[in-house]
Design a protein around this motif. Sequence first.
Motif, PDB file in Angstrom:
ATOM      1  N   THR A   1     -26.901  68.284  70.777  1.00  0.00           N
ATOM      2  CA  THR A   1     -25.526  67.833  70.558  1.00  0.00           C
ATOM      3  C   THR A   1     -24.626  68.137  71.749  1.00  0.00           C
ATOM      4  OG1 THR A   1     -25.107  69.907  69.391  1.00  0.00           O
ATOM      5  CG2 THR A   1     -25.618  67.976  68.051  1.00  0.00           C
ATOM      6  N   ASN A   2     -24.721  69.355  72.267  1.00  0.00           N
ATOM      7  CA  ASN A   2     -23.802  69.748  73.344  1.00  0.00           C
ATOM      8  C   ASN A   2     -24.242  69.229  74.710  1.00  0.00           C
ATOM      9  OD1 ASN A   2     -22.110  71.077  71.596  1.00  0.00           O
ATOM     10  ND2 ASN A   2     -22.887  73.117  72.037  1.00  0.00           N
ATOM     11  N   ASN A   3     -25.538  69.161  74.943  1.00  0.00           N
ATOM     12  CA  ASN A   3     -26.000  68.774  76.286  1.00  0.00           C
ATOM     13  C   ASN A   3     -26.292  67.281  76.405  1.00  0.00           C
ATOM     14  OD1 ASN A   3     -26.199  71.607  76.093  1.00  0.00           O
ATOM     15  ND2 ASN A   3     -27.546  71.642  77.865  1.00  0.00           N
ATOM     16  N   ILE A   4     -26.606  66.626  75.294  1.00  0.00           N
ATOM     17  CA  ILE A   4     -26.852  65.181  75.340  1.00  0.00           C
ATOM     18  C   ILE A   4     -25.723  64.440  74.637  1.00  0.00           C
ATOM     19  CG2 ILE A   4     -28.421  63.314  74.685  1.00  0.00           C
ATOM     20  CD1 ILE A   4     -30.727  65.334  75.000  1.00  0.00           C
ATOM     21  N   GLY A   5     -25.408  64.832  73.428  1.00  0.00           N
ATOM     22  CA  GLY A   5     -24.261  64.237  72.734  1.00  0.00           C
ATOM     23  C   GLY A   5     -24.610  62.933  72.037  1.00  0.00           C
ATOM     24  N   GLY A   6     -23.600  62.082  71.838  1.00  0.00           N
ATOM     25  CA  GLY A   6     -23.785  60.795  71.162  1.00  0.00           C
ATOM     26  C   GLY A   6     -24.861  59.979  71.860  1.00  0.00           C
ATOM     27  N   ARG A   7     -25.688  59.272  71.092  1.00  0.00           N
ATOM     28  CA  ARG A   7     -26.885  58.649  71.685  1.00  0.00           C
ATOM     29  C   ARG A   7     -27.244  57.381  70.928  1.00  0.00           C
ATOM     30  NH1 ARG A   7     -27.002  63.421  69.324  1.00  0.00           N
ATOM     31  NH2 ARG A   7     -28.144  63.537  67.372  1.00  0.00           N
ATOM     32  N   LEU A   8     -26.380  56.408  71.060  1.00  0.00           N
ATOM     33  CA  LEU A   8     -26.624  55.123  70.405  1.00  0.00           C
ATOM     34  C   LEU A   8     -27.832  54.441  71.045  1.00  0.00           C
ATOM     35  CD1 LEU A   8     -25.451  53.363  68.147  1.00  0.00           C
ATOM     36  CD2 LEU A   8     -24.047  52.218  69.858  1.00  0.00           C
ATOM     37  N   ALA A   9     -28.605  53.737  70.248  1.00  0.00           N
ATOM     38  CA  ALA A   9     -29.798  53.039  70.747  1.00  0.00           C
ATOM     39  C   ALA A   9     -29.445  52.234  71.989  1.00  0.00           C
ATOM     40  CB  ALA A   9     -30.357  52.130  69.661  1.00  0.00           C
ATOM     41  N   GLY A  10     -30.291  52.320  72.978  1.00  0.00           N
ATOM     42  CA  GLY A  10     -30.082  51.559  74.200  1.00  0.00           C
ATOM     43  C   GLY A  10     -29.283  52.294  75.258  1.00  0.00           C
ATOM     44  N   SER A  11     -28.642  53.390  74.894  1.00  0.00           N
ATOM     45  CA  SER A  11     -27.803  54.125  75.843  1.00  0.00           C
ATOM     46  C   SER A  11     -28.645  55.074  76.682  1.00  0.00           C
ATOM     47  CB  SER A  11     -26.742  54.923  75.079  1.00  0.00           C
ATOM     48  OG  SER A  11     -27.364  55.973  74.352  1.00  0.00           O
ATOM     49  N   PRO A  12     -28.128  55.494  77.830  1.00  0.00           N
ATOM     50  CA  PRO A  12     -28.842  56.500  78.634  1.00  0.00           C
ATOM     51  C   PRO A  12     -29.041  57.799  77.841  1.00  0.00           C
ATOM     52  CG  PRO A  12     -26.992  55.559  79.871  1.00  0.00           C
ATOM     53  CD  PRO A  12     -26.894  55.028  78.479  1.00  0.00           C
ATOM     54  N   GLN A  13     -28.066  58.135  76.988  1.00  0.00           N
ATOM     55  CA  GLN A  13     -28.198  59.364  76.192  1.00  0.00           C
ATOM     56  C   GLN A  13     -29.363  59.264  75.207  1.00  0.00           C
ATOM     57  OE1 GLN A  13     -25.380  57.726  76.717  1.00  0.00           O
ATOM     58  NE2 GLN A  13     -23.802  59.148  77.425  1.00  0.00           N
ATOM     59  N   ALA A  14     -29.577  58.060  74.666  1.00  0.00           N
ATOM     60  CA  ALA A  14     -30.712  57.889  73.750  1.00  0.00           C
ATOM     61  C   ALA A  14     -32.017  58.161  74.492  1.00  0.00           C
ATOM     62  CB  ALA A  14     -30.714  56.484  73.153  1.00  0.00           C
ATOM     63  N   GLN A  15     -32.090  57.711  75.748  1.00  0.00           N
ATOM     64  CA  GLN A  15     -33.297  57.960  76.532  1.00  0.00           C
ATOM     65  C   GLN A  15     -33.460  59.453  76.813  1.00  0.00           C
ATOM     66  OE1 GLN A  15     -35.802  56.131  77.058  1.00  0.00           O
ATOM     67  NE2 GLN A  15     -36.873  57.639  78.333  1.00  0.00           N
ATOM     68  N   MET A  16     -32.341  60.133  77.118  1.00  0.00           N
ATOM     69  CA  MET A  16     -32.394  61.588  77.313  1.00  0.00           C
ATOM     70  C   MET A  16     -32.876  62.276  76.048  1.00  0.00           C
ATOM     71  SD  MET A  16     -28.742  62.084  79.290  1.00  0.00           S
ATOM     72  CE  MET A  16     -28.730  63.878  79.302  1.00  0.00           C
ATOM     73  N   ALA A  17     -32.435  61.762  74.909  1.00  0.00           N
ATOM     74  CA  ALA A  17     -32.823  62.365  73.629  1.00  0.00           C
ATOM     75  C   ALA A  17     -34.324  62.188  73.390  1.00  0.00           C
ATOM     76  CB  ALA A  17     -32.014  61.753  72.488  1.00  0.00           C
ATOM     77  N   VAL A  18     -34.850  61.044  73.775  1.00  0.00           N
ATOM     78  CA  VAL A  18     -36.292  60.814  73.646  1.00  0.00           C
ATOM     79  C   VAL A  18     -37.051  61.865  74.460  1.00  0.00           C
ATOM     80  CG1 VAL A  18     -38.172  59.253  74.311  1.00  0.00           C
ATOM     81  CG2 VAL A  18     -36.166  58.348  73.111  1.00  0.00           C
TER      82      VAL A  18
END
Lengths: 478, 478
Positions: free
Chosen positions: B73-90
């Motif tokens: 949550t703090n280091n990646i945050g919101g992660r809608l499909a297709g976003s760079p954050q979603a890839q970081m979450a993967v």
Amino acid sequence: MRPSLSLLLAAGLLLTASSGQAQVRRKAKAPAATPAVAPAVAAAPVSDSVALRKIFDEALLRGESYDNLRYLTNNIGGRLAGSPQAQMAVEWGKATMEKAGFDRVYLQEVMVPHWVRGGREKGEIVGNKDKGIKVPVCALGGSVSTGGKLKAGVVEVHSFDELQKLPDAAVKGKFVFFNRPFNDALIEPGAAYGGAVDQRAMGAAEAAKRGAVGALVRSMSSARDDNPHTGTMRPATIPGAAISTNGADKLSQLLKANPELQFELEMECVTLPDEKSYNVVGEIKGSKFPQEIITVGGHLDSWDLAQGAHDDGTGCVQSIEALRLLRAAGFKPERTLRAVLFMNEENGNRGGTEYARLAAQNQETHVAAIESDGGGFTPRGFGLESDAATLAKVAKWSLLFKPYNADDITAGHGGTDIGPLKEAVHPKALIGYKCDSQRYFDIHHTAADTFDKVNRRELELGGASMASLIYLLSKYGL
Amino acid sequence: MRPSLSLLLAAGLLLTASSGQAQVRRKAKAPAATPAVAPAVAAAPVSDSVALRKIFDEALLRGESYDNLRYLTNNIGGRLAGSPQAQMAVEWGKATMEKAGFDRVYLQEVMVPHWVRGGREKGEIVGNKDKGIKVPVCALGGSVSTGGKLKAGVVEVHSFDELQKLPDAAVKGKFVFFNRPFNDALIEPGAAYGGAVDQRAMGAAEAAKRGAVGALVRSMSSARDDNPHTGTMRPATIPGAAISTNGADKLSQLLKANPELQFELEMECVTLPDEKSYNVVGEIKGSKFPQEIITVGGHLDSWDLAQGAHDDGTGCVQSIEALRLLRAAGFKPERTLRAVLFMNEENGNRGGTEYARLAAQNQETHVAAIESDGGGFTPRGFGLESDAATLAKVAKWSLLFKPYNADDITAGHGGTDIGPLKEAVHPKALIGYKCDSQRYFDIHHTAADTFDKVNRRELELGGASMASLIYLLSKYGL
């Protein structure tokens, strides 16, 4: 979570059921929910099931406890017995009950302790290096001041047994650092609190017996953070301070590396002469058995560090609300109901003691007393101090509480304020309101016990649960 | 709350029981709690009771889900499909599972929608006066942009029925304002959500059919505040926006005074081409029936406004933790266990669909699937989609969950991600993890769904509950 097909189907069904009933809270003219006639409650008289549903509708659609709590916490705030804020809270309580239209609202005078924290509260780990490490501390309620800066070595213990076994030289002239944490494996945080709080209550007194100059007590919490937790301690000749859990872990770690380190504590707290204060009592007279009394209460005083939201503003507004809900839902209670805002639970229980003394003096008959003093979270049920037959009788009502997930009715602890009633007038049951308590001790007695930690629905479901139990107690007696 | 006499007595008893066991979380070498052998579970095999206690000890004393969630949550945050954050979450999910020592960790490729909110989101009530009144709005997921400022009149409705009955002239060229609130009288907030969410899902599409220029939807919440709640909507040719509940009340009130007022909406959202993304899968191979699979999962994607803490970071870390706990507690599962972090639950369910497609293609045998996607609050139990015999079998285990207050095992909703498994491979049960949900919809899909709203103990009790159910499913099958 997004709407799945099944949710949308459910929505369709619900729309049919509530079509034309679009309601805005406080504006709705009629409660929308259909009576809860789940199979589980079919055996109970339907009228009770419908009565409880009315109470919950009233609470959820037009509840007043959340707004009342907002005022008490944000406009008055922390209100330790003897403080000007405690007096403001008394006046607020009286006015709020009068506005709720109770038959009679009055005050019961009671002399209370008057302890004041004072301005300065500082704790610092002083090692061999030049720079100290500040750790969050606060005085425990009732502590004496340090009389300026108090600097001494530190000895860490985890029990009074361990303290007793230490040689005099290891304790004398030092701070005793009580660092036994909560047992996190326990499911009920109240049990973990019960297993650690002796350190706070008696740490300074026991340390003083061994010649220590002060007591440092690990905060009463499972959380790892920087909030020191205050709370009452037995009178002692040496100061007692709480240290945040992170601070305690730090101190313990540094002590292992350097057993000779010192701690510097400064606190300016003082005990002043007793002050006059009050319990606030609101009454609805019983229509059939007016001489039989059912009490519901919380404590009006709170620790001074924060707003006293969950401890115990929620119990106060829920107690007022419980009686208001019964009136608003159109019920005329058979027995006399009293909402009581007790003064001085935190550091003396003078209010609870005086309420019981007057009850005995006036030869009152008390059927039962309910207390809410475990936070304003989602309801679970009730804990009873009673004989087995009484418990069995009340536990039978649990089916009625099942639709509200408040059906956990078992033996338990009543409450500190209502406790003295037991010996004084022998009510059939002392009843503690039980709610979800996993996060209670994270904020308990800290600066974080604020209004924003309270959820409106959780609070109002609690008031409705209490009102429902009172409805049944008033109707059937015990 | 202060220590009452009875609490101190309890403390004394507990001290005796745990004396010498002073433990610091993560440092304790052995779990301290005694096995839960409450009378209620006496009938169940003791070994299961002891197994569950081991799992809960591991979670409460050495749990890792809270720290994992902090990072997500703090280091990646919101992660809608297709976003760079979603890839970081993967990548985070894969690394976290590998660190947990699962037998096999792999990704399942899946193409996902890629919708982007864009920079500007503004809503303003424009009346006859010079100055507009700003209200908090946000685009619903999948909405088209307003193409600059979009200004039009407003017509308020509370249902699609009401919309259908309006004459064309009342709708054409206007915003349709869907303002049916949650039914607050419902005890389960999920049911209130189910009864209102059609407005968000289909409001813009239905309004477009009638010639409206946009849809304004009251936020899906019981809370009265300034947070707009996003969420997915069906494709529509006109923009759809959520408006905060306070904003909706204000708009409704002003509309009554001036039905001719206008609303100005500006949103820059856009749908980009589909992106490649992944489900993250971690597996522990079954020792006895490796071909029989039990899935546990949450969804890795989240709305973009906040950190996706309760929706559904908690479900992800709990799913990983459930398998880790079983290993850490020393169990070798008889059946194959899979923790799955599904991608794209919020606006497409492509991950769940692909997981089921592959399961069918590979002719896998699925015993059961569990999903945690209702927040990370205190456990209540489980809801099952299954036949009656399977439900009866699982419900019999409820006694084992009683000491943890997680014994509410009834028919219910499994979960969106695991839903497609039903048709694909016919598992005996789809199981939804149930927790206290009173405060869930206050923060759901808003900027307030952040790490600080999650309580460590509540989260870890949930993971332990899920691990316990998996333990039983793995041992006994269905």
